[in-house]
Design an enzyme around this catalytic site. Structure first.
Site, mmCIF file in Angstrom:
data_model
loop_
_atom_site.group_PDB
_atom_site.id
_atom_site.type_symbol
_atom_site.label_atom_id
_atom_site.label_comp_id
_atom_site.label_asym_id
_atom_site.label_seq_id
_atom_site.Cartn_x
_atom_site.Cartn_y
_atom_site.Cartn_z
ATOM 1 N N THR A 143 -0.478 0.298 0.384
ATOM 2 C CA THR A 143 -1.194 1.574 0.324
ATOM 3 C C THR A 143 -2.506 1.459 1.085
ATOM 4 O O THR A 143 -3.398 2.299 0.929
ATOM 5 C CB THR A 143 -1.481 1.977 -1.141
ATOM 6 O OG1 THR A 143 -2.189 0.917 -1.792
ATOM 7 C CG2 THR A 143 -0.197 2.279 -1.890
ATOM 8 N N ALA A 153 -1.017 8.495 -1.031
ATOM 9 C CA ALA A 153 -1.534 7.812 -2.216
ATOM 10 C C ALA A 153 -2.832 8.427 -2.728
ATOM 11 O O ALA A 153 -3.094 8.448 -3.932
ATOM 12 C CB ALA A 153 -1.732 6.324 -1.912
ATOM 13 N N GLY A 174 -11.578 -4.645 -2.728
ATOM 14 C CA GLY A 174 -12.467 -3.493 -2.738
ATOM 15 C C GLY A 174 -12.259 -2.646 -3.977
ATOM 16 O O GLY A 174 -11.677 -3.078 -4.975
ATOM 17 N N ARG A 175 -12.710 -1.397 -3.906
ATOM 18 C CA ARG A 175 -12.658 -0.510 -5.067
ATOM 19 C C ARG A 175 -11.233 -0.297 -5.575
ATOM 20 O O ARG A 175 -10.981 -0.287 -6.779
ATOM 21 C CB ARG A 175 -13.283 0.846 -4.713
ATOM 22 C CG ARG A 175 -14.781 0.820 -4.487
ATOM 23 C CD ARG A 175 -15.284 2.209 -4.163
ATOM 24 N NE ARG A 175 -16.736 2.262 -4.008
ATOM 25 C CZ ARG A 175 -17.368 2.059 -2.869
ATOM 26 N NH1 ARG A 175 -16.677 1.795 -1.775
ATOM 27 N NH2 ARG A 175 -18.680 2.130 -2.800
ATOM 28 N N ILE A 176 -10.296 -0.094 -4.651
ATOM 29 C CA ILE A 176 -8.920 0.202 -5.057
ATOM 30 C C ILE A 176 -8.267 -1.023 -5.686
ATOM 31 O O ILE A 176 -7.594 -0.924 -6.723
ATOM 32 C CB ILE A 176 -8.105 0.704 -3.850
ATOM 33 C CG1 ILE A 176 -8.677 2.033 -3.352
ATOM 34 C CG2 ILE A 176 -6.633 0.868 -4.216
ATOM 35 C CD1 ILE A 176 -8.149 2.476 -2.009
ATOM 36 N N GLU A 210 2.505 7.527 12.308
ATOM 37 C CA GLU A 210 2.554 8.610 11.338
ATOM 38 C C GLU A 210 2.515 9.955 12.061
ATOM 39 O O GLU A 210 1.693 10.127 12.959
ATOM 40 C CB GLU A 210 1.382 8.496 10.353
ATOM 41 C CG GLU A 210 1.463 7.237 9.505
ATOM 42 C CD GLU A 210 0.345 7.130 8.468
ATOM 43 O OE1 GLU A 210 -0.569 7.987 8.480
ATOM 44 O OE2 GLU A 210 0.385 6.207 7.641
ATOM 45 N N ARG A 221 -3.356 0.156 5.050
ATOM 46 C CA ARG A 221 -3.223 0.714 6.392
ATOM 47 C C ARG A 221 -1.960 0.160 7.034
ATOM 48 O O ARG A 221 -1.630 -1.011 6.873
ATOM 49 C CB ARG A 221 -4.443 0.364 7.259
ATOM 50 C CG ARG A 221 -5.704 1.146 6.914
ATOM 51 C CD ARG A 221 -5.569 2.611 7.323
ATOM 52 N NE ARG A 221 -6.792 3.384 7.098
ATOM 53 C CZ ARG A 221 -7.052 4.066 6.001
ATOM 54 N NH1 ARG A 221 -6.187 4.035 5.003
ATOM 55 N NH2 ARG A 221 -8.156 4.772 5.892
ATOM 56 N N HIS A 223 1.937 8.678 3.311
ATOM 57 C CA HIS A 223 0.482 8.477 3.320
ATOM 58 C C HIS A 223 -0.167 9.470 2.364
ATOM 59 O O HIS A 223 -1.106 10.196 2.713
ATOM 60 C CB HIS A 223 -0.082 8.636 4.726
ATOM 61 C CG HIS A 223 -1.411 7.959 4.890
ATOM 62 N ND1 HIS A 223 -1.837 7.448 6.092
ATOM 63 C CD2 HIS A 223 -2.428 7.696 4.009
ATOM 64 C CE1 HIS A 223 -3.040 6.916 5.959
ATOM 65 N NE2 HIS A 223 -3.418 7.059 4.695
#
Length: 323
Positions: free
Chosen positions: A234, A286, A153-155, A265, A236, A284
């Site tokens: 980074t 990033a 994906g984008r990341i 979390e 899930r 969490h």
């Protein structure tokens, strides 16, 4: 009296002036709440025309109880805590902000990778304790290694673009939903999952949580990795089977892990990860840069405004048939 009520379901940001200013366009009041449970959501959000949602549960019972809600916008990329089907059935738009933090999360993935590769947190701790010429085990150079990326994906794309000059031997990508020619345009190679796991020195997770990806890092898949492999997450937390990863780290079946997202979390104080020196942990965070937060808040509020004006949000997750 304002035309609309927009509720921030759970107050995770200290300032909401960006949202408040944008919502003035439709004369909407912004109300900040601290919802954690379904009961909180039913109490505080029931009369909202729009909801800016963070981590609070947008479950089917909550959705069905909403009296006039037209849109639920998730602050962020994922929307695991939203019952999208229930929203669709009840004529409520669901939107998110999928493009706000690709640069920031990919930066953080690199920060975790370098921290693990050169054991920076451990060395910092030991130097502060008065130690020097520290033997923390083997360190390796980055050049001529293989980077493995799960998800495209984008990341993931931002990460691959950034490391193009790092001198990697190769970059391997596993994503069954992306064509090989799309991946090859960024200088990476599309391969099967088993190939990434077996050949990569560094593995970075960038997948959503689905029935196919939940627990994709487990005892079996870890068994395919190199004993020196570094695993970065980074994405899930539920992508990883914690018991399997903890076992692998304790028994040196892999080298290191850098984890920003977690199954639970906040990470409990008694988490077994806390006791390991070959894990780098962050909270969490990033996505969390000044630039990303401004973009997130702006786009989230604009999604709300669009729907309250009778338009389609820029980043819809579902479709409402009567629009």
């Amino acid at each position: 009296m304002p035309n609309f009520l927009v509720v921030v379901s759970d107050n995770r940001h200290s300032n909401y002036e960006i949202e408040r200013e944008i919502l003035k366009q439709v004369d909407a009041e912004l109300r900040i709440c601290n919802c954690v449970t379904e009961e909180d959501m039913l109490r505080d959000c029931i009369n909202a025309d729009g909801i800016l949602l963070d981590m609070a549960p947008m479950t089917a019972p909550v959705v069905k109880a909403l009296r006039r809600c037209k849109i639920v916008n998730r602050y962020g990329v994922g929307y695991d805590n939203v019952d999208v089907n229930a929203c669709t059935e009840n004529g409520i738009w669901v939107s998110n902000v999928p493009d706000y933090c690709a640069q920031d999360v990919s930066d953080h993935a690199l920060a975790l990778l370098f921290s693990c590769l050169r054991q920076v947190p451990l060395r910092d701790k030991l130097v502060r304790q008065g130690e020097w010429n520290i033997n923390t085990g083997k360190s390796f150079r980055l050049a001529e290694k293989t980077l493995g990326v799960l998800g495209f994906g984008r990341i993931a794309k931002a990460l691959i673009h950034k490391v193009s000059g790092f001198g990697f031997k190769q970059i391997l990508v596993y994503d069954p939903y992306v064509q090989e020619k799309v991946i090859s345009k960024l200088g990476a190679k599309k391969v099967e999952l088993e190939t990434v796991l077996a050949d990569a020195d560094f593995i970075s997770l960038h997948m959503p949580v689905t029935s196919e990806t939940r627990g994709i890092i487990n005892r079996e898949t870890i068994g395919l990795m190199k004993s020196t492999a570094i695993l970065i997450n980074t994405g899930r937390g539920p992508l990883i089977d914690d018991a399997a990863l903890l076992e692998a780290l304790k028994q040196s079946k892999i080298g290191f892990a850098g984890l920003d997202t977690h199954n639970t979390e906040p990470l409990p104080a008694d988490s077994a990860y806390m006791k390991l020196d070959n894990v780098v942990l962050t909270d969490h965070t990033a996505y969390n840069t000044e630039e990303a937060l401004i973009e997130l808040k702006t786009k989230a509020a604009k999604n709300i405004v669009a729907v309250l004006e009778g338009k389609t949000p820029k980043y819809p997750v579902n479709r409402i048939s009567n629009i």
